[in-house]
Motif scaffolding. Structure first.
Motif, short mmCIF file in Angstrom:
data_model
loop_
_atom_site.label_atom_id
_atom_site.label_comp_id
_atom_site.label_asym_id
_atom_site.label_seq_id
_atom_site.Cartn_x
_atom_site.Cartn_y
_atom_site.Cartn_z
N UNK A 76 36.81 55.50 42.59
CA UNK A 76 36.35 56.84 42.96
C UNK A 76 36.46 57.05 44.47
N UNK A 77 35.33 57.13 45.17
CA UNK A 77 35.37 57.40 46.61
C UNK A 77 34.96 56.19 47.43
N UNK A 78 35.13 54.99 46.86
CA UNK A 78 34.75 53.77 47.56
C UNK A 78 35.85 52.72 47.47
N UNK A 79 36.04 52.02 48.56
CA UNK A 79 36.89 50.83 48.56
C UNK A 79 35.98 49.63 48.75
N UNK A 80 36.23 48.60 47.96
CA UNK A 80 35.52 47.34 48.13
C UNK A 80 36.56 46.26 48.44
N UNK A 81 36.44 45.64 49.61
CA UNK A 81 37.35 44.57 50.00
C UNK A 81 36.83 43.27 49.40
N UNK A 82 37.67 42.63 48.57
CA UNK A 82 37.29 41.38 47.93
C UNK A 82 37.70 40.18 48.79
N UNK A 83 38.92 40.20 49.31
CA UNK A 83 39.45 39.09 50.10
C UNK A 83 40.31 39.63 51.23
N UNK A 102 36.13 27.81 47.84
CA UNK A 102 36.26 27.98 46.39
C UNK A 102 37.39 28.97 46.13
N UNK A 103 38.64 28.52 46.29
CA UNK A 103 39.77 29.44 46.18
C UNK A 103 39.94 29.99 44.77
N UNK A 104 40.47 31.22 44.73
CA UNK A 104 40.81 31.82 43.45
C UNK A 104 42.02 31.08 42.87
N UNK A 105 42.16 31.15 41.57
CA UNK A 105 43.31 30.53 40.90
C UNK A 105 44.48 31.52 40.89
N UNK A 106 45.65 30.98 40.61
CA UNK A 106 46.86 31.81 40.46
C UNK A 106 46.63 32.85 39.36
N UNK A 107 45.95 32.43 38.28
CA UNK A 107 45.69 33.35 37.18
C UNK A 107 44.82 34.53 37.58
N UNK A 108 43.83 34.30 38.44
CA UNK A 108 42.98 35.39 38.90
C UNK A 108 43.82 36.40 39.69
#
Length: 162
Positions: A73-80, A34-40
């Motif tokens: 803040x003090x957290x990184x969240x990896x989305x992709x 379910x790939x992200x779109x160019x717009x995202x």
């Protein structure tokens, strides 16, 4: 001369730019059901807290991998994090993950989190090699096939004393 060639062949991690989008969209389509779109991706590029980085196998080469993560803040969240199938098994995902970890340390981040498909054993092993540990399951997280996600966490620093 060999030293110059070796330096030129080192992977380069750079901020994603609009001209990178064609490469990123090809990687996205090949990597995700379910790939992200160019717009995202364009929207992500406008967010102050979002960091999109591309990996080029050498300076001037096309992007063959990318990572998208948020710093809050003090957290990184990896989305992709994704590597084009033609360039997998060359250490590019490890290079990007190392980049994110170094980025986190430089900014005194305490946690890095991510979700990964329960069936993606290769990615889970990669994350474990970077000291991520599973901390939970998100049932039916991936809408297109209702697969569970494993939530993983890497702790980097101690909480500030109060």
């Amino acid at each position: 001369m060999a030293a110059i060639r070796e330096r030129e062949s080192q992977p380069v991690v750079l901020p994603m730019t609009l001209p990178d989008l064609d490469d990123i969209m090809a990687i996205e389509r090949e990597s995700f059901s379910a790939p992200w779109s160019r717009g995202v991706f364009r929207e992500e590029m406008t967010r102050d807290w979002a960091y999109l980085r591309v990996l080029r196998p050498s300076a001037g080469a096309p992007a063959v991998a990318f990572v998208n993560f948020w710093l809050v803040r003090d957290e990184i969240h990896i989305l992709n994090i994704a590597v084009h199938p033609k360039y997998r098994r060359r250490g590019h995902a490890s290079h990007l993950l190392g980049y994110v970890c170094d980025f986190a340390v430089a900014r005194s981040v305490r946690y890095i989190t991510l979700e990964v498909r329960r069936s993606n054993l290769g990615a889970i092993q990669l994350y474990k090699s970077f000291d991520f540990r599973p901390i939970g399951i998100r049932p039916n997280y991936y809408v297109e096939d209702r697969e569970d996600a494993v939530v993983m966490l890497r702790t980097l620093g101690e909480p500030p004393s109060e």
